[in-house]
Design a protein around this motif. Structure first.
Motif, PDB file in Angstrom:
ATOM      1  N   TYR A   1       0.672  -1.199  -0.168  1.00  0.00           N
ATOM      2  CA  TYR A   1      -0.102  -0.138  -0.071  1.00  0.00           C
ATOM      3  C   TYR A   1       0.784   1.208  -0.028  1.00  0.00           C
ATOM      4  CZ  TYR A   1      -4.037  -2.797   0.945  1.00  0.00           C
ATOM      5  OH  TYR A   1      -5.191  -3.907   0.776  1.00  0.00           O
ATOM      6  N   LEU A   2       1.861   1.280   0.629  1.00  0.00           N
ATOM      7  CA  LEU A   2       2.720   2.483   0.854  1.00  0.00           C
ATOM      8  C   LEU A   2       3.787   2.750  -0.258  1.00  0.00           C
ATOM      9  CD1 LEU A   2       2.783   2.781   4.646  1.00  0.00           C
ATOM     10  CD2 LEU A   2       1.235   3.793   3.318  1.00  0.00           C
ATOM     11  N   ARG A   3       4.689   1.723  -0.421  1.00  0.00           N
ATOM     12  CA  ARG A   3       5.532   1.635  -1.643  1.00  0.00           C
ATOM     13  C   ARG A   3       6.898   2.458  -1.286  1.00  0.00           C
ATOM     14  NH1 ARG A   3       3.253  -1.041  -5.674  1.00  0.00           N
ATOM     15  NH2 ARG A   3       0.924  -1.017  -5.962  1.00  0.00           N
ATOM     16  N   THR A   4       6.818   3.599  -0.713  1.00  0.00           N
ATOM     17  CA  THR A   4       8.068   4.211  -0.745  1.00  0.00           C
ATOM     18  C   THR A   4       8.786   4.025   0.467  1.00  0.00           C
ATOM     19  OG1 THR A   4       6.899   6.333   0.275  1.00  0.00           O
ATOM     20  CG2 THR A   4       7.038   6.159  -2.265  1.00  0.00           C
ATOM     21  N   PRO A   5      10.273   4.095   0.635  1.00  0.00           N
ATOM     22  CA  PRO A   5      10.814   3.773   2.124  1.00  0.00           C
ATOM     23  C   PRO A   5      10.462   4.877   3.103  1.00  0.00           C
ATOM     24  CG  PRO A   5      12.352   3.393   0.151  1.00  0.00           C
ATOM     25  CD  PRO A   5      10.898   4.226  -0.284  1.00  0.00           C
ATOM     26  N   ALA A   6      10.128   6.286   2.835  1.00  0.00           N
ATOM     27  CA  ALA A   6       9.871   7.204   3.665  1.00  0.00           C
ATOM     28  C   ALA A   6       8.364   7.011   4.141  1.00  0.00           C
ATOM     29  CB  ALA A   6       9.956   8.508   3.210  1.00  0.00           C
ATOM     30  N   ARG A   7       7.576   6.415   3.613  1.00  0.00           N
ATOM     31  CA  ARG A   7       6.135   6.322   4.195  1.00  0.00           C
ATOM     32  C   ARG A   7       6.363   4.957   4.826  1.00  0.00           C
ATOM     33  NH1 ARG A   7       1.925   8.913   2.075  1.00  0.00           N
ATOM     34  NH2 ARG A   7       0.637   7.019   1.694  1.00  0.00           N
ATOM     35  N   ILE A   8       6.948   4.109   4.599  1.00  0.00           N
ATOM     36  CA  ILE A   8       6.957   2.716   5.192  1.00  0.00           C
ATOM     37  C   ILE A   8       7.622   2.994   6.441  1.00  0.00           C
ATOM     38  CG2 ILE A   8       7.944   0.367   5.031  1.00  0.00           C
ATOM     39  CD1 ILE A   8       7.530   0.402   2.206  1.00  0.00           C
ATOM     40  N   ARG A   9       8.666   3.889   6.392  1.00  0.00           N
ATOM     41  CA  ARG A   9       9.364   4.066   7.931  1.00  0.00           C
ATOM     42  C   ARG A   9       8.400   4.846   8.795  1.00  0.00           C
ATOM     43  NH1 ARG A   9      13.947   5.017   4.525  1.00  0.00           N
ATOM     44  NH2 ARG A   9      13.431   7.256   4.521  1.00  0.00           N
ATOM     45  N   GLN A  10       7.467   5.743   8.276  1.00  0.00           N
ATOM     46  CA  GLN A  10       6.589   6.421   8.881  1.00  0.00           C
ATOM     47  C   GLN A  10       5.620   5.582   9.563  1.00  0.00           C
ATOM     48  OE1 GLN A  10       4.529   9.541   6.476  1.00  0.00           O
ATOM     49  NE2 GLN A  10       3.303  10.122   8.458  1.00  0.00           N
TER      50      GLN A  10
END
Length: 415
Positions: free
Chosen positions: A60-69
């Motif tokens: 669902y989130l795909r990007t590393p920054a959003r996954i870390r968040q």
């Protein structure tokens, strides 16, 4: 199926029973457990479910920054809800694995939808702001019992208002908002077994459906039909480990036997089984709680669902709140049964009051709401204030009114 004999006090008025009441014997079956006993298997299953959740986060989130968040927000939510506790118990029913009463079993479309809604709440990735996950829907005013604590007491056995079409519309409305749990209640929902079957057969996938019942009319055939139509589980009201005291509480000499037989029928049909306990002032002692847990373990149920009494409905204007010492007993019972190694294969306890006092109420359409026997929405079964119809064209407006009202006693957490 084995059975043992347990003592029963032979009287119906539990409050005024003589101290030396006659003892008789009641057969209590010993049914196969569903909670996983092996520590290794539990660890492996919990690891697999955790991995499934992480894969959904990546999807669902795909990007590393959003996954870390998301990882930070999930950890904060876990710490807020559980503190230092870790969910270890897990149960298996009909090929699905259950960790908590309010969380769908894995693998299933409902599990995926539940995690997506939770994730979207923490790190939005889709345009909708739906956070509602559970709905308690009272589908009938009819009931053959006279329960001491009934919160729909004033509506009981009046003329029905909800048609089959109304029920279908309500379910469709909630499913379109991503609801993953719908609990049919009443009155006694099993008086509308045919309508429930029709609703289940026409509902979309992605929602787990449950029935809250006293055990009335939960016959072997009805249990099988409900399972085949798509029912996930049944929560059976059983308010004492002593038959006579439960019967007195429910106003029926047959209530205990019907509840026990409903457990048998539900398990044979492959349904998830919970026992719902209203922990009253008279009941809530350490001895009663453990005797109840032993009974639930012998019956092989998956969950024990503990409710506190509230001064609404039949209890209106009565002093029914538990004392601080009794609330402490329930907290200790919840923690011991769920997190102590001595009870790893006992049923999983769901005690909403424990978390409500620590992170606020999740009712008021924040995570759940209640629909009464007229089809009107409320913050919860115990905080009743009609906010509009769940089957009318003004559904979204009514849903917004419930959410705006929230819960004044236990404000919801921002997480």
């Amino acid at each position: 199926m084995k059975s043992t004999l347990i003592p029963e006090l032979k009287y119906l008025d539990a409050a005024t029973a003589p101290a030396a009441a006659t003892l008789v014997s009641v057969a209590l079956p010993t049914l196969s457990p569903t909670v996983v006993a092996s520590p290794l298997k539990r660890a492996l299953l919990n690891g697999v479910i955790s991995l499934a959740g992480k894969k959904l986060v990546f999807h669902y989130l795909r990007t590393p920054a959003r996954i870390r968040q998301a990882a930070k927000q999930v950890q904060l939510l876990r710490e807020t809800y559980y503190g230092e506790l870790q969910v270890r118990k897990i149960a298996c029913v009909a090929g699905r694995y259950y960790q908590e009463f309010q969380k769908p079993g894995w693998p299933s479309p409902a599990f995926t939808s539940y995690l997506a809604t939770t994730l979207n709440r923490l790190v939005p990735f889709r345009p909708d702001q739906n956070t509602l996950q559970m709905v308690f829907m009272a589908i009938t005013k009819k009931c053959p019992l006279a329960c001491e604590h009934c919160f729909e007491w004033d509506a009981l056995n009046q003329r029905e208002k909800l048609s089959l079409a109304n029920l279908r519309t309500m379910v469709a409305n909630f499913q379109s908002r991503g609801v993953t749990h719908i609990f049919f209640s009443g009155g006694e929902p099993m008086v509308r077994i045919n309508d429930m079957l029709e609703v289940l057969r026409t509902a979309k996938s992605g929602t787990d459906f449950w029935v809250f019942t006293s055990g009335f009319n939960f016959t072997p055939a009805n249990a099988q039909w409900l399972r085949q139509a798509g029912l996930t589980g049944v929560s059976i009201s059983l308010d004492h480990h002593e038959a006579a005291r439960h019967n007195a509480f429910r106003g029926s000499a047959d209530a205990y036997q019907q509840a026990i037989q409903a457990v048998v029928n539900a398990k044979e049909a492959g349904l998830v089984v919970a026992l719902t306990l209203c922990a009253t002032q008279a009941f809530t002692t350490a001895e009663n709680l453990m005797a109840y847990a032993m009974m639930a373990r012998q019956l092989g149920v998956t969950f024990i669902h503990v409710l506190e009494p509230r001064a609404v409905g039949h209890y209106a204007q009565q002093e029914v709140d538990l004392s601080p010492a009794q609330i402490k007993l329930l907290d200790e019972f919840y923690l011991k049964l769920n997190y102590s190694g001595d009870y790893h294969d006992w049923p999983i306890v769901h005690y909403y009051g424990y978390h409500q006092r620590r992170m606020g109420c999740s009712g008021g359409a924040d995570r759940f709401l209640y629909v009464d026997t007229d089809g009107d929405m409320h913050a919860c079964p115990f905080c009743q204030k009609k906010s509009g119809s769940a089957f009318s064209a003004s559904f979204d407006e009514a849903l917004g009114a419930v959410k705006q009202g929230g819960c004044h006693q236990f404000p919801a957490s921002a997480i």
